[in-house]
Design a protein around this motif. Structure first.
Motif, mmCIF file in Angstrom:
data_model
loop_
_atom_site.group_PDB
_atom_site.id
_atom_site.type_symbol
_atom_site.label_atom_id
_atom_site.label_comp_id
_atom_site.label_asym_id
_atom_site.label_seq_id
_atom_site.Cartn_x
_atom_site.Cartn_y
_atom_site.Cartn_z
ATOM 1 N N LYS A 112 41.701 26.944 34.849
ATOM 2 C CA LYS A 112 40.534 27.800 35.099
ATOM 3 C C LYS A 112 40.932 29.156 35.683
ATOM 4 O O LYS A 112 40.469 30.205 35.231
ATOM 5 N N THR A 113 41.820 29.141 36.678
ATOM 6 C CA THR A 113 42.169 30.405 37.345
ATOM 7 C C THR A 113 43.065 31.285 36.485
ATOM 8 O O THR A 113 42.886 32.509 36.453
ATOM 9 N N LEU A 114 44.015 30.700 35.766
ATOM 10 C CA LEU A 114 44.918 31.510 34.956
ATOM 11 C C LEU A 114 44.195 32.138 33.777
ATOM 12 O O LEU A 114 44.424 33.308 33.448
ATOM 13 N N THR A 115 43.317 31.384 33.120
ATOM 14 C CA THR A 115 42.598 31.962 31.987
ATOM 15 C C THR A 115 41.628 33.043 32.443
ATOM 16 O O THR A 115 41.405 34.029 31.730
ATOM 17 N N THR A 116 41.069 32.881 33.625
ATOM 18 C CA THR A 116 40.186 33.919 34.161
ATOM 19 C C THR A 116 40.980 35.165 34.527
ATOM 20 O O THR A 116 40.535 36.300 34.284
ATOM 21 N N ALA A 117 42.171 34.972 35.086
ATOM 22 C CA ALA A 117 42.995 36.103 35.504
ATOM 23 C C ALA A 117 43.397 36.992 34.333
ATOM 24 O O ALA A 117 43.554 38.211 34.497
ATOM 25 N N ILE A 118 43.561 36.417 33.147
ATOM 26 C CA ILE A 118 43.984 37.231 31.998
ATOM 27 C C ILE A 118 42.809 37.609 31.102
ATOM 28 O O ILE A 118 42.999 38.154 30.016
ATOM 29 N N GLY A 119 41.593 37.325 31.547
ATOM 30 C CA GLY A 119 40.425 37.745 30.782
ATOM 31 C C GLY A 119 40.084 36.847 29.618
ATOM 32 O O GLY A 119 39.430 37.270 28.664
#
Length: 585
Positions: free
Chosen positions: A260-267
């Protein structure tokens, strides 16, 4: 400008990207649009096409302008002009292509802001000492085998609906990344969670400093190699080594929150479907064609198997491989080079990761990223360990076992560092003329199996290799005139077959059976039929030929597995190339 920043695309000192905000009294990341470009024409073009969306931090512009006007102290020209453009291109080529590249940019030095940033990222990391489960090889000592483990432990907000309630987690999604010794290619091998294997005995460190020996567990599902019965990531590493025969160099472990956090961080991550994907439990609802998923939706996508071809874990693995390939492309094409996005990624990534102590701080993790960053995306292949339905089960098949023919071939390719994308041809290594001479040895007639006479010696480190090979030759291939001559006088690296000039047809036939490359053929000596009756391997007074000599080397894997390692994946193995967009089925 210091040496660390000379190859940066925009000529900016990385430490100067972090400045004190007088309004808040804290150090903040300098935003791209607050840094004047040295190429004023380029700056005007960029300003016209992309209006500013963020205000500059007060006081930044004057400080940066003064820096931009200063002369270099090493006597070389600044970032403008032809030399500056060359430096910018060089910097782009050197940009790391995987998530670790964010750490490479963010390892700054020489300022209070840099120290705070380093301290923050370093403090994010969690480490586990897995003892001798790691190989101990250096980052530059040949190939790298990195195990990436995704657990299904239900920790974190919003994750109550996933995984097993109250469980310590499992090795739910596991990739073995094999990075070639020359850093030209990598293979990401998915290991099914429902693969039935033997989990070896595993020592695990305890919080009080003691060691718990977790007993071996034969006939277990692979996902039980972590979390269950007190097993740590080192147990999963030992299990994968037992399955593949490959040494494990490092591990990285993530949980649900990481997706969840990594995919959000890269848009978000771009995906594509050839039919709608819906799941009432996770509320996933994706249409046919392209979509972008992040956060909760991304987690639901990689966890879902409802509505797939067979609603199976193998189908879900195929979807996950396409997701990972798309994520790698996103990092390379859009995220790297954007300092703000890279900081968000590095911060999220280090918070999400648990790693072994060998890469347990930012400098060592960045060194690993430097090795991975040398690989072009087009030379990254994703595939699944070849498996078949578990024959021990009834009509309902819930688990799988290794494919006895195809799995050893895949493992042999990895052990021999063969690229699944065929980055380098055999002729490049041996030279075209030498390769042609070797291939000529294999041209000509083949003898029948009943005519082949061979003595087998074990020059490898595998106990019983000569006997297992003898059994295979006799029982499977029909080479009855063969004998086990036990250990060779010395260990050798490469298997070789020595034969007399009048045994060439036997040698070609045996080389075909063994998968022995032409380089392993050693012709020479007197004709085999000229030996005395008392020669070893010759029946007294029979007048039969002396046998050939097969000496197994360190490249021997197991009986029936090609000695030189297969050059192509088995026909039944499906691969995904990371540079290609494919719609999930």
């Amino acid at each position: 400008m210091d040496a660390q920043s000379r190859d940066r695309p925009d000529g900016v000192d990385p430490a100067d990207q972090w400045v004190l905000n007088p309004r808040t009294g804290t150090y903040e990341l300098r935003l791209d649009d607050s840094v004047p470009r040295q190429d004023s024409g380029r700056a005007r073009r960029e300003t016209a096409s992309a209006p500013r969306t963020r205000p500059s931090v007060p006081g930044q512009r004057g400080r940066r302008s003064a820096r931009a006007g200063s002369a270099r102290t090493d006597g070389r020209p600044g970032g403008s002009g032809r030399r500056g453009r060359k430096a910018r291109k060089s910097g782009r080529r050197k940009a790391l292509r995987w998530t670790g590249g964010a750490l490479g940019l963010l390892l700054l030095g020489g300022s209070v802001g840099a120290y705070l940033l380093y301290d923050r990222l370093n403090g994010n990391l969690n480490t586990v000492d897995v003892g001798d489960a790691v190989s101990g090889r250096g980052l530059k000592d040949g190939p790298l085998n990195i195990l990436v483990i995704g657990t299904d432990k239900r920790t974190g907000e919003g994750n109550e609906g996933y995984g097993d309630k109250g469980s310590e987690g499992h090795a739910d999604t596991t990739f073995l990344f094999h990075v070639s010794a020359d850093r030209t290619n990598t293979t990401a091998l998915s290991i099914p969670r429902d693969l039935v294997i033997d989990i070896p005995e595993c020592p695990t460190g305890q919080p009080d400093g003691s060691t718990l020996i977790v007993p071996a567990q034969p006939g277990a599902r692979f996902n039980e190699s972590f979390g269950q019965r007190g097993r740590d990531p080192g147990c999963t590493m030992r299990t994968v080594k037992a399955i593949t025969g490959l040494p494990m160099d490092h591990f990285m472990m993530v949980d649900f929150n990481a997706v969840k956090t990594l995919t959000t961080a890269i848009g978000g991550v771009d995906i594509c479907l050839d039919k709608p994907m819906k799941d009432k439990d996770s509320l996933l609802d994706l249409p046919v064609g392209p979509s972008t998923v992040q956060g909760e939706q991304a987690l639901a996508f990689v966890r879902n198997r409802h509505g797939l071809r067979n609603d199976s874990d193998l189908d879900r693995i195929a979807v996950q491989q396409q997701f990972v390939a798309s994520m790698i492309r996103k990092l390379k094409n859009e995220v790297l080079g954007d300092p703000k996005a890279m900081f968000d990624l590095a911060d999220s990534m280090t918070k999400a990761l648990t790693v072994d102590t060998g890469i347990g701080d930012v400098p060592r993790l960045t060194a690993l990223a430097g090795e991975l960053g040398k690989i072009d995306v087009k030379n990254i292949t994703l595939m699944t360990v070849p498996v078949i339905d578990n024959p021990a089960e009834g009509p309902v098949k819930a688990t799988v076992v290794l494919n006895p023919v195809e799995a050893p071939q895949v493992f042999a390719m990895l052990a021999n560092d063969v690229s699944f994308t065929e980055v380098e041809k055999e002729e490049r290594a041996a030279g075209k003329e030498a390769a042609a001479r070797q291939r000529a040895l294999l041209k000509g007639p083949r003898a029948q199996a009943s005519e082949i006479r061979v003595d087998v010696y074990n020059g490898s480190s595998t106990n019983g290799a000569a006997q297992t090979t003898l059994d295979w030759l006799r029982n499977v291939k029909g080479v009855l005139k063969s004998a086990n001559r036990s250990n060779a006088p010395e260990k050798i690296a490469k298997t070789r077959l020595e034969y007399a000039p009048d045994q060439a047809d036997q040698a070609r036939a045996l080389a075909d059976m063994l998968g022995l490359p032409a380089a392993g053929l050693r012709p020479g000596g007197a004709p085999a039929g000229s030996g005395d009756a008392g020669d070893a391997g010759t029946d007294a007074g029979s007048g039969e030929f002396r046998p050939m000599t097969l000496t197994l080397g360190a490249d021997f894997r197991s009986a029936g597995v090609p000695i030189g390692g297969p050059r192509k994946p088995p026909k039944g193995v499906r691969t995904v190339e990371a540079d290609r967009q494919i719609c999930a089925k």
